[in-house]
Each structure stands twice: as structure tokens, then as C-alpha cells.
Design a protein around this motif. Structure first.
Motif, PDB file in Angstrom:
ATOM      1  N   GLY A   1       0.960  -1.374   0.006  1.00 39.91           N
ATOM      2  CA  GLY A   1       0.065   0.092   0.018  1.00 39.91           C
ATOM      3  C   GLY A   1       0.982   1.501  -0.011  1.00 39.91           C
ATOM      4  O   GLY A   1       0.551   2.006  -0.831  1.00 39.91           O
ATOM      5  N   LEU A   2       1.983   1.411   0.948  1.00 35.33           N
ATOM      6  CA  LEU A   2       2.849   2.564   1.131  1.00 35.33           C
ATOM      7  C   LEU A   2       3.535   2.688  -0.594  1.00 35.33           C
ATOM      8  O   LEU A   2       3.650   3.791  -1.031  1.00 35.33           O
ATOM      9  CB  LEU A   2       4.019   2.231   1.948  1.00 35.33           C
ATOM     10  CG  LEU A   2       3.347   2.436   3.209  1.00 35.33           C
ATOM     11  CD1 LEU A   2       4.616   1.971   4.525  1.00 35.33           C
ATOM     12  CD2 LEU A   2       3.008   3.843   3.632  1.00 35.33           C
TER      13      LEU A   2
ATOM     14  N   SER B   1      -2.551  -0.496  -4.999  1.00 30.03           N
ATOM     15  CA  SER B   1      -2.654  -1.114  -3.529  1.00 30.03           C
ATOM     16  C   SER B   1      -3.411  -2.400  -3.543  1.00 30.03           C
ATOM     17  O   SER B   1      -4.533  -2.578  -4.386  1.00 30.03           O
ATOM     18  CB  SER B   1      -2.646  -0.291  -2.552  1.00 30.03           C
ATOM     19  OG  SER B   1      -4.277   0.125  -2.532  1.00 30.03           O
ATOM     20  N   GLN B   2      -2.992  -3.113  -2.711  1.00 23.96           N
ATOM     21  CA  GLN B   2      -3.715  -4.449  -2.748  1.00 23.96           C
ATOM     22  C   GLN B   2      -5.324  -4.112  -1.928  1.00 23.96           C
ATOM     23  O   GLN B   2      -5.141  -3.384  -0.931  1.00 23.96           O
ATOM     24  CB  GLN B   2      -3.482  -5.623  -1.811  1.00 23.96           C
ATOM     25  CG  GLN B   2      -2.252  -6.393  -2.453  1.00 23.96           C
ATOM     26  CD  GLN B   2      -1.485  -7.462  -1.617  1.00 23.96           C
ATOM     27  OE1 GLN B   2      -1.563  -7.316  -0.202  1.00 23.96           O
ATOM     28  NE2 GLN B   2      -0.949  -8.556  -2.138  1.00 23.96           N
ATOM     29  N   GLY B   3      -6.365  -4.751  -2.288  1.00 30.45           N
ATOM     30  CA  GLY B   3      -7.577  -4.676  -1.734  1.00 30.45           C
ATOM     31  C   GLY B   3      -7.760  -5.480  -0.570  1.00 30.45           C
ATOM     32  O   GLY B   3      -6.876  -6.538  -0.317  1.00 30.45           O
TER      33      GLY B   3
ATOM     34  N   GLU C   1      -7.470  -9.484  -1.653  1.00 27.57           N
ATOM     35  CA  GLU C   1      -6.330 -10.428  -1.937  1.00 27.57           C
ATOM     36  C   GLU C   1      -5.613 -10.877  -0.498  1.00 27.57           C
ATOM     37  O   GLU C   1      -4.813 -11.634  -0.553  1.00 27.57           O
ATOM     38  CB  GLU C   1      -5.047  -9.459  -2.318  1.00 27.57           C
ATOM     39  CG  GLU C   1      -5.148  -9.035  -3.870  1.00 27.57           C
ATOM     40  CD  GLU C   1      -5.974  -8.145  -4.217  1.00 27.57           C
ATOM     41  OE1 GLU C   1      -6.550  -7.422  -3.239  1.00 27.57           O
ATOM     42  OE2 GLU C   1      -6.268  -7.731  -5.206  1.00 27.57           O
ATOM     43  N   LEU C   2      -6.485 -10.446   0.632  1.00 31.19           N
ATOM     44  CA  LEU C   2      -6.086 -10.847   2.138  1.00 31.19           C
ATOM     45  C   LEU C   2      -6.873 -12.339   2.501  1.00 31.19           C
ATOM     46  O   LEU C   2      -6.612 -13.147   3.348  1.00 31.19           O
ATOM     47  CB  LEU C   2      -6.239 -10.074   3.011  1.00 31.19           C
ATOM     48  CG  LEU C   2      -5.401  -8.727   2.982  1.00 31.19           C
ATOM     49  CD1 LEU C   2      -5.722  -7.720   4.155  1.00 31.19           C
ATOM     50  CD2 LEU C   2      -4.059  -9.213   3.391  1.00 31.19           C
ATOM     51  N   LEU C   3      -7.856 -12.617   1.369  1.00 28.96           N
ATOM     52  CA  LEU C   3      -8.603 -13.794   1.931  1.00 28.96           C
ATOM     53  C   LEU C   3      -7.808 -15.319   1.764  1.00 28.96           C
ATOM     54  O   LEU C   3      -7.813 -15.668   2.765  1.00 28.96           O
ATOM     55  CB  LEU C   3      -9.655 -14.056   0.768  1.00 28.96           C
ATOM     56  CG  LEU C   3     -10.690 -13.019   0.933  1.00 28.96           C
ATOM     57  CD1 LEU C   3     -11.794 -13.184  -0.393  1.00 28.96           C
ATOM     58  CD2 LEU C   3     -11.520 -12.965   2.077  1.00 28.96           C
ATOM     59  N   THR C   4      -7.008 -15.417   0.842  1.00 34.25           N
ATOM     60  CA  THR C   4      -6.214 -16.515   1.046  1.00 34.25           C
ATOM     61  C   THR C   4      -5.249 -16.449   2.122  1.00 34.25           C
ATOM     62  O   THR C   4      -5.072 -17.562   2.905  1.00 34.25           O
ATOM     63  CB  THR C   4      -5.362 -16.895  -0.254  1.00 34.25           C
ATOM     64  OG1 THR C   4      -6.429 -17.003  -1.283  1.00 34.25           O
ATOM     65  CG2 THR C   4      -4.550 -17.820   0.006  1.00 34.25           C
TER      66      THR C   4
END
Length: 177
Positions: free
Chosen positions: A127-128, A140-142, A145-148
Motif C-alpha cells: 500500500g505504501l 494497492s492490494q484490496g 487479496e487478503l482472503l487466502t
């Protein structure tokens, strides 16, 4: 082929983990040396090119940017070094044929926490980078993308509870006459 004990699949996997562990030790040490060296290296006329399929742009390589990049890589490899260290100990107990030890529960929980911290760190760092280094070029990742990674962390914590229950049952069976 057996899955537990000497000469089993778990002993072969432990050898692979040992090799990967020592490779990560070397890479992490090199990155830490690079981090310290980056403090003193002169950075005149060095640029970073950030590009995508539609083009790119150059910007000067600053000391904070270099330290952030090398430090983030060192932290990432260091996190996985800690994970592999705990996995090696778990697989050592599997090779001995004694998986349900209370220490393995603690090790699996530590792996879950480290994996969560590494995942969060990567998410924040990307994100930075997207906001500061490559705005308009890199997104930046949404949260999708954190689900896995979040699912993986939860699986590790569930496995820790399975091992805790196995250790409890083993203790109870040892007390039975």
C-alpha cells in the motif's frame, strides 16, 4: 511408505526444511549486511524505474527508500526464517514418531502469528509503495487479496488446536492403567 518415524516421508520433508532453512539464513544475513551497508553507500545519480505495461517513470533512489526496500525484504525473509525454524522442530517430533507434544501446539501458534504479521506487513508495504513510489502505476492490494493468507492463518490456528487436543488425549491415555 510410512508418514511418521525415521526413514518416513516426514524425515524427507525435514531434510528439505533444513536445506531451505539454511538457505534463508544466508539470504537473510546478506540482506542484513546490505541494510547496514545501505546506510553508508553514497547514492549519487541513482534512479529507480517503476513501470507497468503502459510505460513507467524514473525517480531518484533516496536513502530512506533504499533502507525501506532492503529492510522490508530482510524482515520478510526473517519472518519466513522463524516459520521454518518452528516447522523444523515440528518435523523433528514427527520424525521421532511423537507429533502430539505440547511444544508443537506452541510452535503452530507461533507460526500462525508470524504468518499473520508477515501478511499484514506485506499488505501495508504494498500500500505504501503504491501510494508513494508508484501512484497511478501500481495499485494497492484490496481486502480481497487478503482472503487466502487470512484463511491460511486460520488453518494453522485450527491445526494448533487439533494438536492441543491430541496432546491432551495422549496425556489422558498415559494416566490410564
Amino acid at each position: 511408505m510410512r508418514t511418521l518415524g525415521p526413514g518416513s516421508v516426514s524425515s524427507l520433508l525435514k531434510i528439505a526444511l533444513d536445506v531451505a532453512y539454511w538457505l534463508l539464513v544466508v539470504v537473510t544475513l546478506l540482506l542484513l549486511i546490505g541494510f547496514v551497508a545501505a546506510i553508508f553507500v553514497p547514492l549519487t545519480d541513482l534512479n529507480v524505474t517503476v513501470s507497468d505495461s503502459g510505460g513507467g517513470r524514473q525517480q531518484p533512489l533516496t536513502r530512506p527508500l533504499l533502507l525501506f526496500g532492503v529492510g522490508a525484504l530482510a524482515a520478510w525473509f526473517g519472518g519466513f526464517l522463524l516459520i521454518l525454524s518452528n516447522l523444523r522442530k515440528i518435523f523433528r517430533s514427527l520424525t521421532l514418531g511423537d507429533p502430539f507434544q505440547p511444544d508443537n501446539v506452541r510452535r503452530l501458534r507461533a507460526i500462525g502469528v508470524i504468518l499473520a504479521v508477515v501478511t499484514g506487513g506485506v499488505w501495508v508495504a504494498q500500500g505504501l509503495i503504491a501510494a508513494r513510489l508508484a501512484p497511478g502505476i501500481m495499485n494497492s492490494q484490496g481486502l480481497g487479496e487478503l482472503l487466502t493468507p487470512v484463511f491460511s492463518v486460520l488453518v494453522v490456528f485450527v491445526l494448533a488446536e487439533v494438536f492441543r487436543e491430541g496432546a491432551r488425549l495422549r496425556r489422558e491415555s498415559e494416566l490410564t492403567i
